[in-house]
Design an enzyme around this catalytic site. Structure first.
Site, short mmCIF file in Angstrom:
data_model
loop_
_atom_site.label_atom_id
_atom_site.label_comp_id
_atom_site.label_asym_id
_atom_site.label_seq_id
_atom_site.Cartn_x
_atom_site.Cartn_y
_atom_site.Cartn_z
N GLU A 53 0.88 -1.16 0.00
CA GLU A 53 0.00 0.00 0.00
C GLU A 53 0.93 1.22 0.00
O GLU A 53 1.80 1.33 0.87
CB GLU A 53 -0.89 0.00 1.25
CG GLU A 53 -1.86 1.13 1.22
CD GLU A 53 -2.76 1.20 2.45
OE1 GLU A 53 -3.39 2.24 2.64
OE2 GLU A 53 -2.82 0.21 3.21
N ARG A 278 4.74 -12.72 10.01
CA ARG A 278 5.46 -11.46 9.78
C ARG A 278 6.88 -11.59 10.30
O ARG A 278 7.12 -12.31 11.26
CB ARG A 278 4.82 -10.33 10.60
CG ARG A 278 3.49 -9.89 10.18
CD ARG A 278 3.00 -8.81 11.13
NE ARG A 278 3.49 -7.50 10.75
CZ ARG A 278 2.91 -6.76 9.82
NH1 ARG A 278 1.86 -7.19 9.18
NH2 ARG A 278 3.40 -5.57 9.52
N LYS A 288 4.31 0.79 9.38
CA LYS A 288 4.48 2.06 8.67
C LYS A 288 3.92 3.23 9.48
O LYS A 288 4.46 4.33 9.45
CB LYS A 288 3.80 1.99 7.30
CG LYS A 288 4.66 1.26 6.28
CD LYS A 288 4.01 1.23 4.92
CE LYS A 288 2.89 0.20 4.91
NZ LYS A 288 2.32 0.01 3.59
#
Ligand code: ATP
Ligand code: MG
Length: 573
Positions: A53, A278, A288
């Site tokens: 994204e 992850r 982020k």
């Protein structure tokens, strides 16, 4: 691994190196799935995608996903698309798109022009939504977001149906097209999938597919005022691109039934979602949103601050793409969340740089040595190999003269037993040069050494030593009249805690390390360092690996510490 302390005690046993040998040769669970598919399905192709994204810079966790997606496609002769998941106009920016592309290329991967955007699919997604309405599998809901949350119930109690759930197909099609036309205010209506308000999986309780947001999008401008939710866009984009393996992180496991539901209801290409854990690295944050907080709060100097776990930060810090890829490979693919020690990443960096970085001499805390039996005018250029690990790296010449600098810590008035450096009446070798003997010194008012006086043995030159004198220690040094002043920046972990985000009740900023940056404004270095281009990496002998930073000027070259020579984590725990 080479240990560059020449005669000093070496505490570095590098037991991480053992991991290389013990690394399993077996397939990871994703490769097992793929190999089974390839065996069973004729004409089967591996096609993955990396779907960032564009709302921030990529970090070390994304590097893991990039290496996995591109690596697996490469291994099985498949393809990888780069797809920007740009369905949220609020947070997305072109700056991020550019930085993401730069970082992937830098890591060494190529999407070969297959660069896609979820926003390119807005028209198709709109048609998919109409198709679901026609199949009575989607409806326009006038409930507020609070009412929708209420209707959803909780994981332990079933939800209730919206009063708008049974609108007719015609009314839904009409309202949905008017949502698109901008007739309604933000938040006044949404499109929801009609699935099951009693489902034990909350994601299946009539999830929102579209919301109204009268905002400009970084690519589609003002063409749209309704935007698909992540769950309605992501899977469908995978299908449109005929992605066979949609690899994502574990938090999407519960979304998989919804992902599959849309595929089935729309009868589109059946991409398969597979989840993996992850990557979490100690002393780093990989969110982020939190990284943006560090940048906007001025806690670091930008996304590419060398202390940041962003790819841009790691690049500026001097980490190599190869070392990051090796790290991701060593970490492997897990099904459960875990925490990887930062020491492993540093180990990979050190190993790579040991093979590739030129050696050089720099003295960070200089003290002057006068070699009394050398003429003041005398300069001798000595041959110095650039990299003992690389026979092709060649050599350079370093100037040697009567006055040199050595590290203050390489001289002690009253040294302990195993100290092989300099002190009164002691003998050491100067790297690439001669053996010297200390016979005098001056102390300043604080009792620190301010000048050291030595003599050298002219027949002890490195490579042609006939002196017969033994020197246990070898020191790095720089000729004072040739020395260039350089600024050296030492970086330590950005956080004092291995898991700064672990305790949700605490602000992770509380764990910021106030000493994460130490600047040494006036170190001295051999002249070749000043002439090196920005981005050149060196091993400062006995000190660590350094990279010339973009802040360098002709007058003041700047070097960032990439990683110390030895594993400084040992003994810290
Ligand atoms: P963040 O939490 O930093 O915002 P994200 O998952 O929302 O991360 P995306 O841009 O959506 O960021 O991520 C792109 C891809 O990278 C996704 O497939 C995501 O699963 C993967 N990814 C993100 N963080 C990690 C991580 N720490 N380890 C492995 N893969 C990750
Ligand atoms: Mg995401």
């Amino acid at each position: 691994m080479e240990w560059d302390c020449w005669g000093l005690e070496c505490p570095n046993e590098c037991n991480i190196a053992g991991m290389e040998e013990s690394k399993k040769l077996s397939l990871n669970f994703i490769e097992e799935i793929i190999e089974q598919d390839l065996a069973e399905k004729t004409g089967w192709k591996v096609h993955t995608r990396f779907p960032p994204e564009p709302n921030g810079y990529l970090h070390i966790g994304h590097a893991k996903s990039i290496c996995l997606n591109f690596g697996i496609a490469e291994k099985y002769g498949g393809l990888t698309n780069l797809r920007f998941d740009d369905t949220n106009p609020t947070t997305e920016e072109t700056e991020y798109v550019e930085s993401i592309k730069k970082d992937i290329r830098w890591l060494g991967f190529d999407w070969e022009g297959r660069e896609f955007y979820a926003s390119d699919y807005f028209e198709i997604l709109y048609e998919y939504a109409q198709k679901l309405i026609r199949k009575r599998l989607a409806y326009v809901d006038d409930s507020t977001s609070d009412e929708i949350a209420e209707q959803k119930g909780s994981p332990t109690s079933s939800g209730i149906e919206s009063p708008y759930r049974n609108r007719s197909v015609e009314e839904n099609l009409d309202l949905f097209s008017r949502m698109r036309a901008g007739e309604f205010e933000d938040g006044s209506k949404v499109l929801r999938a009609k699935i099951d308000m009693a489902s034990p999986n909350m994601h299946l309780r009539d999830p929102v597919m579209y919301r109204i947001k009268k905002e400009s999008h970084h690519r589609t401008g003002d063409a749209w005022c309704i935007y698909p939710m992540y769950d309605f866009a992501h899977g469908q984009s995978d299908s449109i691109e005929e992605i066979t393996y949609s690899l994502c992180t574990l938090e999407f496991e519960n979304h998989r039934p919804l992902y599959d539901w849309y595929i089935e209801a729309l009868d589109i290409f059946p991409s398969r979602q597979i989840e993996f854990a992850r990557l979490n690295v100690s002393h780093m944050v990989t969110s982020k949103r939190k990284l943006l907080q560090l940048v906007e709060g001025g806690h670091v100097k930008g996304w590419d601050d060398p202390r940041m776990p962003t790819i841009a930060g790691l690049r500026r810090r001097g980490y190599t793409p190869a070392s990051i890829r090796t790290f991701c490979d060593k970490v492997g693919i897990a099904k459960r969340e875990n925490l990887i020690e930062m020491a492993l990443l540093e180990f990979c960096v050190r190993e790579d740089l040991n093979q590739t970085a030129s050696r050089a001499m720099a003295v960070l805390d200089p003290v002057k040595v006068i070699i009394e039996n050398i003429d003041p005018e005398h300069v001798e250029w000595l041959k110095a190999e650039n990299n003992p690990e690389d026979p092709d790296a060649g050599s350079r010449e370093v100037p040697f003269s009567r006055e040199i600098f050595i590290e203050r810590s390489d001289w002690m008035l009253d040294p302990p037993k195993k100290y092989f450096r300099l002190g009164p009446d002691r003998t050491v070798r100067l790297k690439h040069a001669y053996i010297i003997h200390c016979h005098d010194h001056k102390l300043n008012a604080n009792g620190n050494v301010s000048e050291i006086r030595c003599t050298y043995y002219p027949d002890s030159k490195s490579g042609s030593d006939t002196s017969g004198i033994k020197a246990k220690g070898t020191l790095h040094w720089v000729s004072t009249s040739h020395a260039r002043s350089v600024e050296v920046r030492h970086y330590h972990t950005l956080f004092t805690e291995p898991e700064p985000t672990r305790d949700e009740d605490k602000d992770f900023l509380e764990f910021l390390n106030p000493d994460s940056l130490t600047v040494i404004p006036s170190a001295v270095a051999e002249p070749a360092l000043a002439a090196a281009p920005v981005g050149s990496r060196f091993q400062f002998l006995r000190k660590g690996y350094y990279i010339k930073d973009q802040d360098s000027t002709d007058d003041c070259p700047v070097f960032n510490l990439i990683v110390e020579l030895r594993d400084s984590w040992k003994g810290k725990k």
